[in-house]
Design a protein around this motif. Structure first.
Motif, PDB file in Angstrom:
ATOM      1  N   LYS A 210     -65.321 -26.835 -26.013  1.00  0.00           N
ATOM      2  CA  LYS A 210     -64.839 -25.883 -27.018  1.00  0.00           C
ATOM      3  C   LYS A 210     -65.330 -24.464 -26.717  1.00  0.00           C
ATOM      4  O   LYS A 210     -64.566 -23.501 -26.840  1.00  0.00           O
ATOM      5  CB  LYS A 210     -65.298 -26.318 -28.407  1.00  0.00           C
ATOM      6  CG  LYS A 210     -64.817 -25.436 -29.532  1.00  0.00           C
ATOM      7  CD  LYS A 210     -63.293 -25.333 -29.570  1.00  0.00           C
ATOM      8  CE  LYS A 210     -62.632 -26.663 -29.866  1.00  0.00           C
ATOM      9  NZ  LYS A 210     -61.150 -26.498 -29.993  1.00  0.00           N
ATOM     10  N   GLN A 213     -63.177 -23.004 -24.057  1.00  0.00           N
ATOM     11  CA  GLN A 213     -61.890 -22.519 -24.567  1.00  0.00           C
ATOM     12  C   GLN A 213     -62.047 -21.171 -25.247  1.00  0.00           C
ATOM     13  O   GLN A 213     -61.215 -20.280 -25.114  1.00  0.00           O
ATOM     14  CB  GLN A 213     -61.306 -23.534 -25.548  1.00  0.00           C
ATOM     15  CG  GLN A 213     -60.889 -24.858 -24.920  1.00  0.00           C
ATOM     16  CD  GLN A 213     -60.477 -25.880 -25.966  1.00  0.00           C
ATOM     17  OE1 GLN A 213     -60.255 -25.548 -27.127  1.00  0.00           O
ATOM     18  NE2 GLN A 213     -60.397 -27.136 -25.564  1.00  0.00           N
ATOM     19  N   LEU A 269     -64.618 -28.691 -35.506  1.00  0.00           N
ATOM     20  CA  LEU A 269     -64.329 -27.912 -34.307  1.00  0.00           C
ATOM     21  C   LEU A 269     -65.138 -28.373 -33.116  1.00  0.00           C
ATOM     22  O   LEU A 269     -64.634 -28.524 -31.997  1.00  0.00           O
ATOM     23  CB  LEU A 269     -64.615 -26.438 -34.611  1.00  0.00           C
ATOM     24  CG  LEU A 269     -64.275 -25.421 -33.514  1.00  0.00           C
ATOM     25  CD1 LEU A 269     -62.767 -25.342 -33.313  1.00  0.00           C
ATOM     26  CD2 LEU A 269     -64.837 -24.052 -33.870  1.00  0.00           C
ATOM     27  N   PHE A 270     -66.443 -28.623 -33.334  1.00  0.00           N
ATOM     28  CA  PHE A 270     -67.323 -28.910 -32.212  1.00  0.00           C
ATOM     29  C   PHE A 270     -67.554 -30.401 -31.971  1.00  0.00           C
ATOM     30  O   PHE A 270     -68.265 -30.775 -31.048  1.00  0.00           O
ATOM     31  CB  PHE A 270     -68.669 -28.207 -32.414  1.00  0.00           C
ATOM     32  CG  PHE A 270     -68.598 -26.745 -32.100  1.00  0.00           C
ATOM     33  CD1 PHE A 270     -68.598 -26.293 -30.786  1.00  0.00           C
ATOM     34  CD2 PHE A 270     -68.488 -25.800 -33.120  1.00  0.00           C
ATOM     35  CE1 PHE A 270     -68.525 -24.949 -30.495  1.00  0.00           C
ATOM     36  CE2 PHE A 270     -68.406 -24.451 -32.833  1.00  0.00           C
ATOM     37  CZ  PHE A 270     -68.410 -24.017 -31.523  1.00  0.00           C
ATOM     38  N   SER A 272     -64.676 -32.396 -31.913  1.00  0.00           N
ATOM     39  CA  SER A 272     -63.347 -32.884 -31.568  1.00  0.00           C
ATOM     40  C   SER A 272     -63.249 -33.175 -30.077  1.00  0.00           C
ATOM     41  O   SER A 272     -64.051 -32.730 -29.289  1.00  0.00           O
ATOM     42  CB  SER A 272     -62.306 -31.841 -31.964  1.00  0.00           C
ATOM     43  OG  SER A 272     -62.534 -30.615 -31.324  1.00  0.00           O
TER      44      SER A 272
END
Length: 272
Positions: A210, A213, A269-270, A272
């Motif tokens: 993440k 990204q 978020l972290f 996934s």
């Protein structure tokens, strides 16, 4: 008489870009760094001075300030830019690594300000810009030490700004998101790893992916330098300057969501 800026961490990235920008706009520039003997460009500036300043060496801080005042007569602006990032799971970090993070990013910055304040008070004016981070407003996994140092810098800066206003000294914060500089590459070399903490591996891999990204839309050092120059010259009472769409998005989420909603958002978020 041209205005003078002293910038820490001028050897690369944001500090170098800021030094060049201020010089192009007619400022005298005291560009400080730990290894000035390696500098080949900034020492060619007609209105420039390159000198050694190590945030963990108080004598070098005091010496660089005195050299700048001797060369240019005064200092009008301090840009505290020098910093580094300690990456890795907190449990993998040694106490010495944690102490180093705060020694540079927090105590070093405090020492530069402390050394320059008598000069600012004597001339009854001065300006300080502390380069923080969107990570100074938001907790981000795998860089807990870096963001905690920036959280400390944010709180210190906000409180100090009220004290210094009484002395006609203005303090501001610039908060970049990801910036395409050698900073991340350098910090990655100090990534803390402990093979005994294998239970974190799945989380670490997802979080690193993440973060990777997030690093695809970074600002340039020049964009951050532009914001520093804006903060230095707009003559406003604005305290925080956010740089980068990523930083603006992060901070918008943090300030528009309640704590529970934001925490759930970050966990999803972290993980996934």
């Amino acid at each position: 008489m041209n205005k003078t800026v002293l910038i820490t961490g001028s050897s690369t990235g944001i500090g170098r870009a800021a030094a060049l920008l201020f010089a192009q706009n007619g400022w005298n520039v005291a560009a400080t760094m730990r290894t000035p003997e390696a500098e080949k460009e900034l020492n060619q500036l007609e209105n420039g001075l390159v000198t050694r300043l190590d945030l963990e060496d108080v004598s070098s801080i005091e010496s660089s300030i005195q050299k700048a005042i001797h060369r240019f007569g005064k200092i009008d602006l301090l840009v505290n830019n020098a910093a580094f990032g300690q990456y890795g799971i907190f449990e993998a970090l040694e106490p010495a690594q944690i102490e180093k993070q705060f020694s540079v990013n927090v105590f070093g910055t405090m020492n530069v300000i402390r050394a320059l304040l008598p000069h600012f008070r004597a001339q009854k004016q001065g300006n300080i810009i502390n380069v923080s981070s969107a990570g100074g407003r938001i907790g981000i996994p795998l860089i807990s030490m870096y963001v905690s140092s920036k959280f400390a810098l944010e709180g210190f800066s906000e409180a100090l700004s009220y004290e210094l206003a009484s002395q006609n000294i203005r303090l501001k914060l610039v908060e970049p998101g990801g910036v395409a500089t050698p900073f991340h590459e350098t910090s990655a070399k100090f990534f803390a790893i402990n093979p005994e903490l294998a239970s974190y591996n799945e989380f670490s891999e997802a979080a690193l992916a993440k973060l990777g990204q997030m690093g695809e839309n970074m600002s340039t050092a020049e964009e951050v330098a532009d914001e520093i120059f804006q903060a230095a010259t707009d003559n406003s009472d604005q305290f925080r300057y956010i740089v980068g769409e990523d930083a603006k998005g992060w901070i918008k989420h943090r300030t528009s969501m309640d704590d529970l909603t934001f925490a759930r958002h970050m966990r999803q978020l972290f993980n996934s």
